[in-house]
Enzyme design. Structure first.
Site, mmCIF file in Angstrom:
data_model
loop_
_atom_site.group_PDB
_atom_site.id
_atom_site.type_symbol
_atom_site.label_atom_id
_atom_site.label_comp_id
_atom_site.label_asym_id
_atom_site.label_seq_id
_atom_site.Cartn_x
_atom_site.Cartn_y
_atom_site.Cartn_z
ATOM 1 N N ASP A 40 32.685 93.357 21.637
ATOM 2 C CA ASP A 40 31.907 93.920 22.744
ATOM 3 C C ASP A 40 30.544 94.470 22.321
ATOM 4 O O ASP A 40 29.970 95.309 23.008
ATOM 5 C CB ASP A 40 32.719 95.011 23.456
ATOM 6 N N HIS A 243 10.192 82.237 2.857
ATOM 7 C CA HIS A 243 10.841 82.859 4.007
ATOM 8 C C HIS A 243 11.408 84.234 3.659
ATOM 9 O O HIS A 243 12.516 84.574 4.036
ATOM 10 C CB HIS A 243 11.936 81.946 4.584
ATOM 11 N N ASP A 260 3.255 87.729 8.029
ATOM 12 C CA ASP A 260 3.371 86.569 8.928
ATOM 13 C C ASP A 260 4.179 87.050 10.117
ATOM 14 O O ASP A 260 5.393 87.249 10.017
ATOM 15 C CB ASP A 260 4.072 85.418 8.192
ATOM 16 N N ASP A 271 1.618 83.230 16.163
ATOM 17 C CA ASP A 271 2.114 82.978 14.801
ATOM 18 C C ASP A 271 0.931 83.128 13.852
ATOM 19 O O ASP A 271 0.190 82.180 13.624
ATOM 20 C CB ASP A 271 2.725 81.566 14.726
ATOM 21 N N HIS A 350 4.743 73.410 1.851
ATOM 22 C CA HIS A 350 5.131 73.300 3.272
ATOM 23 C C HIS A 350 4.065 72.535 4.044
ATOM 24 O O HIS A 350 3.021 72.181 3.502
ATOM 25 C CB HIS A 350 5.373 74.692 3.871
ATOM 26 N N HIS A 354 2.163 73.187 12.680
ATOM 27 C CA HIS A 354 3.263 72.830 13.586
ATOM 28 C C HIS A 354 2.807 73.132 15.002
ATOM 29 O O HIS A 354 1.859 73.895 15.206
ATOM 30 C CB HIS A 354 4.557 73.592 13.230
ATOM 31 N N HIS A 361 8.197 77.121 16.231
ATOM 32 C CA HIS A 361 8.075 75.702 15.872
ATOM 33 C C HIS A 361 8.436 74.954 17.143
ATOM 34 O O HIS A 361 9.608 74.756 17.447
ATOM 35 C CB HIS A 361 9.008 75.339 14.716
ATOM 36 N N GLU A 384 -2.263 76.540 8.639
ATOM 37 C CA GLU A 384 -1.742 77.541 7.715
ATOM 38 C C GLU A 384 -1.574 77.037 6.283
ATOM 39 O O GLU A 384 -0.461 76.914 5.786
ATOM 40 C CB GLU A 384 -0.403 78.077 8.234
ATOM 41 N N TYR A 388 1.236 79.644 -3.547
ATOM 42 C CA TYR A 388 2.289 80.575 -3.966
ATOM 43 C C TYR A 388 2.490 80.421 -5.464
ATOM 44 O O TYR A 388 2.959 79.378 -5.923
ATOM 45 C CB TYR A 388 3.593 80.271 -3.202
ATOM 46 N N ARG A 406 -1.269 82.966 2.275
ATOM 47 C CA ARG A 406 -1.261 82.000 3.385
ATOM 48 C C ARG A 406 -2.152 82.606 4.457
ATOM 49 O O ARG A 406 -2.077 83.810 4.720
ATOM 50 C CB ARG A 406 0.160 81.782 3.913
ATOM 51 N N GLU A 408 -3.109 81.950 8.390
ATOM 52 C CA GLU A 408 -2.594 81.149 9.509
ATOM 53 C C GLU A 408 -3.220 81.569 10.830
ATOM 54 O O GLU A 408 -3.167 82.740 11.205
ATOM 55 C CB GLU A 408 -1.064 81.322 9.601
HETATM 56 N N1 GLY Z 1 6.205 81.987 10.893
HETATM 57 C C1 GLY Z 1 6.703 80.690 10.711
HETATM 58 C C2 GLY Z 1 5.661 79.743 10.397
HETATM 59 O O1 GLY Z 1 4.576 80.134 10.048
HETATM 60 O O2 GLY Z 1 5.828 78.563 10.515
HETATM 61 MN MN MN Z 2 3.470 78.867 11.455
HETATM 62 MN MN MN Z 3 3.752 82.004 10.504
#
Ligand code: GLY
Ligand code: MN
Ligand code: MN
Length: 438
Positions: A40, A243, A260, A271, A350, A354, A361, A384, A388, A406, A408
């Protein structure tokens, strides 16, 4: 009592747009399942993006059936009013309330779905439904389809085909309407303002978690229900974990912080990633590497316009970051060879972009007929690039160990090029340091 905070014409308009794609079909969307643990304990509920996109209805245990050209065309199944239950879990519109406010043709109680849904599916030739997003509803629907198969087989119509609507809805969600752009712009603006609040708050000794709290307070004060995804608040070498989500370490003098984080406003997500010094001043080394990354990022943003593709942006990113890595003595060798052997993946692993929308995403394929999708006005995407350098990376200059950068931004594609929706968030060294002095 609640009333919807959105104009119903938005959702109706979206359904009308979709109708052409649904001849003799029924689109079925189920609400997200509720997250309840230990029997619950209720966790915050967020509606399924597609369900919200076409209804504006935010309650769990509900479903939309949309059958263009049939009568009734738009049907909602919702939880019935139940005063005893509502004392525990809060207001529900119920059948009458949903009928009054949500501008659909018919509303039934979700308790009658086993009786009413078969009737609504008896005269369609295919259904659009996403399996596995609500497994309880999957089971109900499979039973209904199984029963229908008997009557269909008597008229030689065979099984009712099930098609996933995600690709079709993704095509629509990729192309933002004016009101969607307005909401998305606000989501990005609020995200930017909250980043600035964090920049103003940070100091040596503060915990990453306290900074996450500042971000959340800032976006909620500005009308957001939640963040668009779990923020990454990464001090020092934590920024080299892509992450990193613990967000529980103390920020150290002399380190950088990677933030981020994005606000969700009216179901649209910002984002943004920014990197700034914990003590308010970039060191010489930090300045040098950050400025090089910023130059790459700004050049990539400038390439966003109708006709390009995320694939083309990726190729350019790899080229520019490999040059940067050679320049900074992270990699040795000929650029083309290093790219061919994907050596850059040691420090950049990466995608550079996106789609961004109701999910961080967002829906929408990257390939169309096997080819990279051509970017069109109305799309929103991130830019972005990242670098690293883990503190244990072999053969790298000591001064760069433990640095993660990064940068972004969120970019709307326009007829003539682009608009940076996150432009309120400072990224020039002088601008960041100026904000942090206050
Ligand atoms: N915060 C997730 C990304 O930058 O894709
Ligand atoms: Mn992103
Ligand atoms: Mn991001």
């Amino acid at each position: 009592m609640r009333t919807p905070q959105y104009a119903m014409s938005i959702f109706k308009g979206r359904r009308e747009k979709l109708a052409n794609h649904l001849k003799d079909s029924a689109l079925i969307l189920a609400a997200n399942p509720e997250v309840i643990r230990n029997g619950d304990v209720h966790y915050p509920f967020r509606q399924n993006s597609n369900m919200f996109y076409l209804t504006g209805f935010e309650e769990p245990n509900s479903a939309l059936i949309f059958r263009p050209g049939k009568n009734p065309e738009t049907v909602l199944f919702v939880m019935s009013k139940d005063p005893a239950q509502e004392t525990w879990t809060g207001f529900r519109y119920g059948v009458e309330g949903a009928k009054r406010y949500f501008e659909v043709d018919e509303v039934y109680s979700i308790d009658s779905v086993q009786d009413e849904l078969p009737k609504l599916l008896s005269d369609v030739d295919q259904i659009y439904y996403s399996l596995f997003s609500n497994t309880n509803f999957d089971t109900i629907l499979m039973d209904i389809i199984n029963d229908l198969t008997w009557s269909r087989s008597r008229s030689n119509r065979g099984n009712l085909p099930i098609i996933d609507p995600c690709a079709m809805l993704g095509e629509m969600r990729l192309r933002k309407s004016n009101v969607e752009v307005e909401w998305h712009r606000r989501a990005c603006e609020i995200s930017a303002e909250a980043h600035i609040e964090v920049m103003k708050t940070i100091r040596p000794g503060i915990n990453e978690r306290a900074l996450h709290g500042v971000f959340l307070r800032s976006i909620m004060e500005r009308g957001c229900a939640r963040e668009g995804y779990g923020a990454i608040v990464a001090g020092g070498e934590n920024a080299t974990t892509l992450h990193y989500e613990f967000n529980d370490q103390v920020c150290k003098d002399g380190d950088l912080l990677l933030l981020d984080a994005g606000a969700e406003y009216n179901y649209f997500s910002g984002d943004i990633t920014r990197v700034f010094p914990v003590n308010g001043r970039f060191s010489d080394t930090q300045k040098r590497i950050y400025q090089k990354m910023l130059n790459v990022q700004k050049d990539l943003v400038s390439l966003v316009k109708p006709g390009t593709s995320r694939e083309a942006l990726q190729t350019e990113t790899v080229s520019r970051l490999t040059e940067l890595m050679i320049d900074e003595k992270l990699l040795k060798g000929r650029k083309d060879d290093l790219i061919e052997k994907k050596e850059y993946e040691r420090f950049y692993m990466h995608r550079v972009s996106h789609w961004l929308g109701m999910e961080v995403h967002d829906a929408g394929t990257t390939l169309v007929n096997g080819e990279p999708r051509v970017i069109e006005p109305g799309f929103v995407l991130t830019i972005e690039p990242g670098l690293y350098i883990s503190k244990d990376a072999p053969g790298v200059p000591d001064e760069l160990r433990g640095i993660g950068i990064r940068i972004e931004d969120d970019v709307l594609v326009t007829e003539s090029g682009h608009e940076v929706l996150s432009s309120k968030c400072p990224k020039e060294i002088a601008d960041i340091e100026a904000v942090m002095r206050h």
